[in-house]
Motif scaffolding. Structure first.
Motif, PDB file in Angstrom:
ATOM      1  N   VAL A 156       0.825  -1.215   0.000  1.00 40.63           N
ATOM      2  CA  VAL A 156       0.000   0.000   0.000  1.00 40.63           C
ATOM      3  C   VAL A 156       0.855   1.260   0.000  1.00 40.63           C
ATOM      4  N   GLY A 157       1.842   1.312   0.881  1.00 43.19           N
ATOM      5  CA  GLY A 157       2.700   2.494   0.950  1.00 43.19           C
ATOM      6  C   GLY A 157       3.431   2.770  -0.344  1.00 43.19           C
ATOM      7  N   ALA A 216      -1.958  -6.020  12.485  1.00 46.07           N
ATOM      8  CA  ALA A 216      -0.905  -5.107  12.922  1.00 46.07           C
ATOM      9  C   ALA A 216      -1.264  -3.648  12.675  1.00 46.07           C
ATOM     10  N   GLY A 217      -2.317  -3.394  11.901  1.00 49.77           N
ATOM     11  CA  GLY A 217      -2.756  -2.029  11.636  1.00 49.77           C
ATOM     12  C   GLY A 217      -1.969  -1.371  10.516  1.00 49.77           C
ATOM     13  N   LEU A 230       0.403   5.228   7.061  1.00 53.05           N
ATOM     14  CA  LEU A 230      -0.174   6.348   7.813  1.00 53.05           C
ATOM     15  C   LEU A 230       0.280   7.689   7.244  1.00 53.05           C
ATOM     16  N   SER A 231       1.561   7.762   6.895  1.00 51.19           N
ATOM     17  CA  SER A 231       2.105   8.995   6.337  1.00 51.19           C
ATOM     18  C   SER A 231       1.431   9.337   5.010  1.00 51.19           C
ATOM     19  N   ASN A 252      -3.761   3.865  15.661  1.00 44.60           N
ATOM     20  CA  ASN A 252      -3.685   4.546  14.362  1.00 44.60           C
ATOM     21  C   ASN A 252      -4.579   5.784  14.326  1.00 44.60           C
ATOM     22  N   ILE A 253      -5.787   5.659  14.871  1.00 50.43           N
ATOM     23  CA  ILE A 253      -6.728   6.779  14.833  1.00 50.43           C
ATOM     24  C   ILE A 253      -6.251   7.921  15.729  1.00 50.43           C
ATOM     25  N   ALA A 254      -5.562   7.583  16.809  1.00 54.69           N
ATOM     26  CA  ALA A 254      -4.986   8.633  17.670  1.00 54.69           C
ATOM     27  C   ALA A 254      -3.970   9.460  16.885  1.00 54.69           C
TER      28      ALA A 254
END
Length: 459
Positions: free
Chosen positions: A371-372, A393-394, A400-401, A424-426
């Motif tokens: 994905v990244g 593992a999320g 995320l970046s 992750n949401i934090a």
């Protein structure tokens, strides 16, 4: 000599085992608030295992388990717990993991979506081969609290009876052969796992035997043929697929898998009904031997419908990350302007393309890869919506970046691990996202596992 003690349980561990008040002993098969007689087992990390020998004062929530393997089998942790209390416990797990975010964002906490029938719901199960030092053979699920030891399966109420028939048939076939269970430490032996799948609302059954890739333990043609015959005798279903998978390991190299069709079609087809835009949409889904598909067909429909209905899909551009067979993305495409999927597993990508063609979805495309890395290569403009359904593992730092840089207006985050989901949401909250809705979904009755939907909006 084994030591037995009496104790009162207080709470549950993340594995669904009862803890004593000091949280130093983890009791398999007990519920909170019970007085139990246990046999002390080995020490594991922070706690010592306790094996239930007698319930002296049972909880009012205790339920008579259907399966004779409870509590020995590691497949179920809660079959002895009345289902409504399981749902309450799983709701509390989500609330606990999201405690800080709930305090900060005050999201709508929707009631957990439970199963109408919490029995025989799984469409897939993987069974393991094992042998003890005396040469006794076992095929089934892992024993609870016993590392590497397998319980010989006689019955299982998480799957249809056909699964148990397959296990019994393969066990008989194995007993008559000279084949050995695979031993990882020595890379010796033949048989590793047996994977059984079936369509609940579609068409087909599938069995895959995974064997060692060590050439010294290659199966002979006659052994493969007798295995195929054994499976064919378990069912009259004309849409029965049988595969041999070779798992090859080598020091310093990634594990490789090779699938060989032995009989029947190269896939099974499941059917899902997704409620969206005031209509029920029917989707046929291709499932190849190694493709991921939600293991609870009925609950998957609820999961996808509930999640997609949170989104402003009309005329939106949607990015579907970790899309698997892309049913979420293809469903979203019914209302969206365009949907782009990204998936690492090439078998799932093939299935997604098949699903797109069979379901006649024109405004969807898919890219294979990490994905990244794919996000970096595509260099997309900011989409309206991003859907993420990552592994346990999320989202990793790279994903995320990239998600942060994409800056979509809405994010739908589906997870089988509320702990990593909340973490992750934090991080997303730090860059301006607000948690608006939490929706737990019970896909796995009688286990401690919980699926959760989180809906976020950009400030």
């Amino acid at each position: 000599m084994s030591k037995t003690i009496t104790l009162i349980t207080d709470s549950l561990s993340s594995k669904g085992r009862a803890l004593d008040r000091e949280k130093k002993i983890e009791v398999i098969g007990a519920l909170p608030g019970e007085e139990v007689l246990i046999e002390l087992g080995p020490r594991r990390k922070k706690r010592r295992l306790g094996y239930l020998r007698e319930v002296l004062k049972p909880s009012q929530e205790r339920f008579t388990a259907r399966c004779s393997h409870v509590p020995l089998c590691g497949g179920c942790a809660f079959q002895h717990w009345e289902y409504s209390f399981q749902l309450k416990h799983k709701t509390e797990i989500v609330k606990k993991e999201f405690h800080d975010l709930i305090e900060q964002h005050n999201p709508e906490m929707r009631p957990i979506l439970g199963c109408e029938d919490p029995w025989r719901y799984r469409n897939k199960m993987e069974f393991s081969f094992s042998e003890n030092r005396a040469g006794e053979k076992f095929l089934g699920l892992m024993l609870a609290g016993a590392r590497g030891k397998v319980l010989q399966l006689k019955e299982c109420y998480l799957v249809s009876e056909w699964f148990s028939n397959v296990v019994q048939g393969v066990s008989s076939w194995w007993e008559k052969s000279t084949l050995r269970a695979y031993h990882h430490n020595t890379d010796s032996g033949h048989l590793r796992t047996l994977t059984v799948r079936e369509a609940k609302q579609g068409k087909g059954k599938m069995v895959m035997l995974t064997v060692s890739g060590n050439p010294d333990f290659a199966l002979k043609k006659s052994q493969i043929e007798s295995f195929t015959k054994c499976i064919q005798e378990t069912t009259s279903d004309e849409h029965l697929s049988i595969f041999l998978q070779i798992q090859q390991i080598a020091k310093g190299r990634p594990t490789q898998f090779f699938e060989m069709p032995l009989a029947g079609p190269d896939h099974i087809t499941e059917r899902l009904h997704i409620d969206l835009g005031g209509k029920s949409h029917c989707f046929d889904c291709k499932i190849s031997p190694t493709s991921f598909f939600q293991p609870n067909t009925i609950q998957a429909q609820k999961l996808y419908s509930a999640g997609l209905q949170m989104l402003g899909l009309k005329n939106a551009t949607v990015l579907d990350l970790y899309c698997g067979g892309a049913i979420l993305g293809l469903s979203a495409a019914k209302l969206a302007k365009e949907v782009i999927g990204i998936e690492l597993n090439h078998h799932s990508v093939f299935d997604a393309k098949w699903n797109q063609e069979v379901n006649n979805v024109k405004n969807f495309s898919i890219h294979q890869g990490d994905v990244g890395e794919v996000l970096k290569q595509l260099d997309l403009e900011s989409p309206d919506i991003v859907i993420v359904d990552p592994p346990r593992a999320g989202l990793d730092e790279k994903a995320l970046s990239h998600l942060t840089k994409l800056a979509p207006k809405e994010i739908l985050y589906i997870s089988c691990n509320p702990k990593t989901q909340a973490a992750n949401i934090a991080e997303l909250a730090k860059v301006g996202y607000f948690l608006k809705i939490l929706q737990p979904v019970d896909q796995f009755p009688h286990t401690p596992h919980i699926e959760n939907i989180a809906y976020l909006q950009k400030a």
